[in-house]
Scaffold this active site. Structure first.
Site, PDB file in Angstrom:
ATOM      1  N   LYS A   1       0.865  -1.175   0.000  1.00  0.00           N
ATOM      2  CA  LYS A   1       0.000   0.000   0.000  1.00  0.00           C
ATOM      3  C   LYS A   1       0.906   1.231   0.000  1.00  0.00           C
ATOM      4  O   LYS A   1       1.547   1.546   0.999  1.00  0.00           O
ATOM      5  CB  LYS A   1      -0.937   0.043   1.202  1.00  0.00           C
ATOM      6  CG  LYS A   1      -1.931   1.202   1.074  1.00  0.00           C
ATOM      7  CD  LYS A   1      -2.862   1.314   2.245  1.00  0.00           C
ATOM      8  CE  LYS A   1      -3.926   2.366   1.936  1.00  0.00           C
ATOM      9  NZ  LYS A   1      -3.379   3.632   1.436  1.00  0.00           N
TER      10      LYS A   1
ATOM     11  N   ARG B   1     -17.365   0.906  -1.940  1.00  0.00           N
ATOM     12  CA  ARG B   1     -16.435   0.497  -0.892  1.00  0.00           C
ATOM     13  C   ARG B   1     -17.012  -0.761  -0.235  1.00  0.00           C
ATOM     14  O   ARG B   1     -18.030  -0.716   0.444  1.00  0.00           O
ATOM     15  CB  ARG B   1     -16.287   1.611   0.141  1.00  0.00           C
ATOM     16  CG  ARG B   1     -15.124   1.396   1.106  1.00  0.00           C
ATOM     17  CD  ARG B   1     -15.121   2.454   2.194  1.00  0.00           C
ATOM     18  NE  ARG B   1     -14.991   3.801   1.707  1.00  0.00           N
ATOM     19  CZ  ARG B   1     -13.839   4.395   1.430  1.00  0.00           C
ATOM     20  NH1 ARG B   1     -12.709   3.733   1.590  1.00  0.00           N
ATOM     21  NH2 ARG B   1     -13.808   5.632   1.001  1.00  0.00           N
TER      22      ARG B   1
END
Length: 514
Positions: free
Chosen positions: A211, A366
């Protein structure tokens, strides 16, 4: 249609917590629109005028409007035309022309309409008329399948145009909306997991990926033509020639890639996010080079991939952009994934993403298919107000009022924000100077010792945890909050919710889900 009908509908949306009632109120407005009113009306309902930013601030607007119309006469077309003329004003004498245009608009509007126009023009409209509710209203008003409407909006990246097609076209017209190389697609979003093991328990066999603390980019190539979009679908192609060059080097004719871009220092380590965003936003400076890392592919040479599982998309990604793939490990072993996560941290990155290999690309949503795992709790919150500094910070805005998104309206206006704390920690002199200038232009009122601001600035906040609070209406307060960075690449609609913060309370007391 009269603009007053928009005002009436938004009042109805504000005054109810029932999603069904919100949908009904918005659908009634949508049914009454003329074809050429649909796109402007959707922009007004969401405080996102189709013209973009209008270049007027709260102080200018609040000083207008000495007299107003007694009865509604202002139409949606009148408002749309006024907004267009505002953005077209430029050059010498433009301030006086803009003032004249605003005065004329204020005189045409009733007092209630003018107050609503101020909120739309400053972006402070918080009515619960969020995209999901409005999409349901479009489906209701057009008698179309809700899934088809949502998919068209996701793939087109344009809610207003989706509404126009649904309300004026056929079901086949709506179904025909698909990926178009060169047109931005709403990006898939991630939820949060507390550990790699927890994330794997949800995702199963997964792609565990570094990430990066970078900026999201979506890269489109059609032949030699390349376009690069941000996560908000702003076109920044002219600012990122190095990414354009990478895209042109790939062995494809047509492709849509999803990824991150990040600047590196001389040793190959990631630079701070602020450096990347400063370079990302520069019109001419090239001192800091940006490098893309791709983690997904949505289209390759006539083949749409969004409905295919991630495993198939990754195979194509390796084939067309293997040299620029983000570091990843395919595994369902928590120990191996944890070791990989430690490697990511050792390389200077934020943590890892855990993505289920069976999941399709769900644009604009999401869910639990993508989960981010970071060792320090960081949340994207919205600045609601700023207080004036004292001592060595005198003359600057310092203490930030922080809000979490309240999508269900449990603690205030539906679709608004609920305050969860304050902080002045982590602010460098450079950030203090920047935020003083930035928020001075976004003032919409006052708070004790400072100003209330348009709630559209996202800031990434690191915390040690949360605690129960009777001071803040959401019942939760941040512990040891400090500023990590401002996220100019993220809209307020993607800020973390109050439910996410409440889930950190002992027992995971996320009682506000609805």
């Amino acid at each position: 249609m009269f603009f007053g009908d928009i005002e009436t509908a938004l009042a109805a949306v504000t005054n109810t917590r029932s999603r069904l009632a919100k949908v009904d109120a918005l659908a009634a407005v949508l049914r009454g629109l003329e074809p050429d009113e649909i796109v402007p009306a959707v922009g007004l309902l969401t405080a996102s005028p189709r013209q973009g930013r209008l270049g007027v601030g709260w102080r200018t607007l609040s000083s207008r409007g000495g007299s107003h119309a007694e009865a509604p006469t202002l139409t949606i077309g009148d408002v749309d035309e006024a907004f267009t003329r505002l953005v077209e004003v430029g050059g010498a004498g433009s301030a006086a022309v803009r003032t004249s245009l605003l005065d004329a608009l204020a005189e045409q509007a009733t007092e209630g309409e003018w107050n609503l126009l101020i909120r739309i023009m400053t972006g402070e409209l918080r009515t619960g008329a969020l995209e999901g509710v409005l999409l349901d209203a479009v489906a209701r008003a057009s008698d179309r399948d809700g899934a088809a409407v949502r998919r068209a909006a996701m793939l087109s990246g344009d809610l207003g145009e989706t509404a126009r097609i649904a309300l004026t076209g056929s079901g086949d017209d709506l179904a025909a909306v698909g990926l178009v190389v060169g047109r931005g697609v709403q990006p898939m979003l991630a939820s949060t997991a507390t550990s790699v093991a927890d994330a794997l328990a949800v995702a199963g066999r997964a792609s565990v990926e570094f990430k990066l603390d970078g900026a999201r980019v979506q890269v489109h190539r059609h032949g030699d033509e390349v376009r690069v979009f941000t996560r908000t679908l702003a076109d920044v192609t002219h600012r990122v020639p190095e990414i354009v060059e990478v895209a042109r080097s790939l062995p494809v004719d047509d492709v849509i890639l999803d990824g991150e871009t990040l600047s590196l220092d001389d040793d190959g380590a990631p630079r701070p996010f602020q450096d990347t965003m400063a370079r990302f936003g520069a019109e001419t400076a090239r001192e800091i080079a940006l490098r893309p890392w791709f983690f997904d592919v949505l289209h390759v040479d006539g083949r749409d991939l969004v409905d295919e599982p991630l495993s198939a998309r990754l195979d194509e990604l390796e084939r067309v952009a293997g040299a620029f793939r983000i570091p990843a490990l395919l595994t369902d072993d928590p120990a191996a994934a944890d070791t990989f996560a430690r490697d990511a941290l050792a390389a200077g990155h934020e943590g890892v993403m855990v993505k289920g290999l069976d999941a399709a690309y769900t644009a604009g949503r999401r869910g639990k298919s993508w989960l981010k795992v970071k060792p320090v709790h960081t949340f994207d919150l919205v600045v609601l107000g700023v207080e004036r500094g004292s001592g060595r910070r005198a003359g600057w805005f310092s203490n930030l009022h922080l809000g979490a998104r309240d999508p269900h309206g449990h603690f205030g206006e539906p679709g608004g924000f609920v305050m969860v704390g304050k902080t002045f920690k982590g602010l460098t002199d450079e950030l203090l100077a920047w935020q003083t200038t930035h928020f001075s232009a976004r003032e919409v009122g006052e708070v004790p010792g400072g100003i209330r601001v348009v709630p559209d600035t996202v800031v990434e906040i690191a915390i040690d945890g949360v605690q129960r609070s009777v001071r803040y209406p959401g019942g939760v307060a941040l512990r040891f909050a400090r500023v990590k960075t401002y996220r100019s690449d993220k809209p307020a609609a993607e800020a973390d919710t109050i439910d996410t913060l409440r889930a950190l309370l002992p027992g995971g007391d996320a009682t506000t889900e609805g």
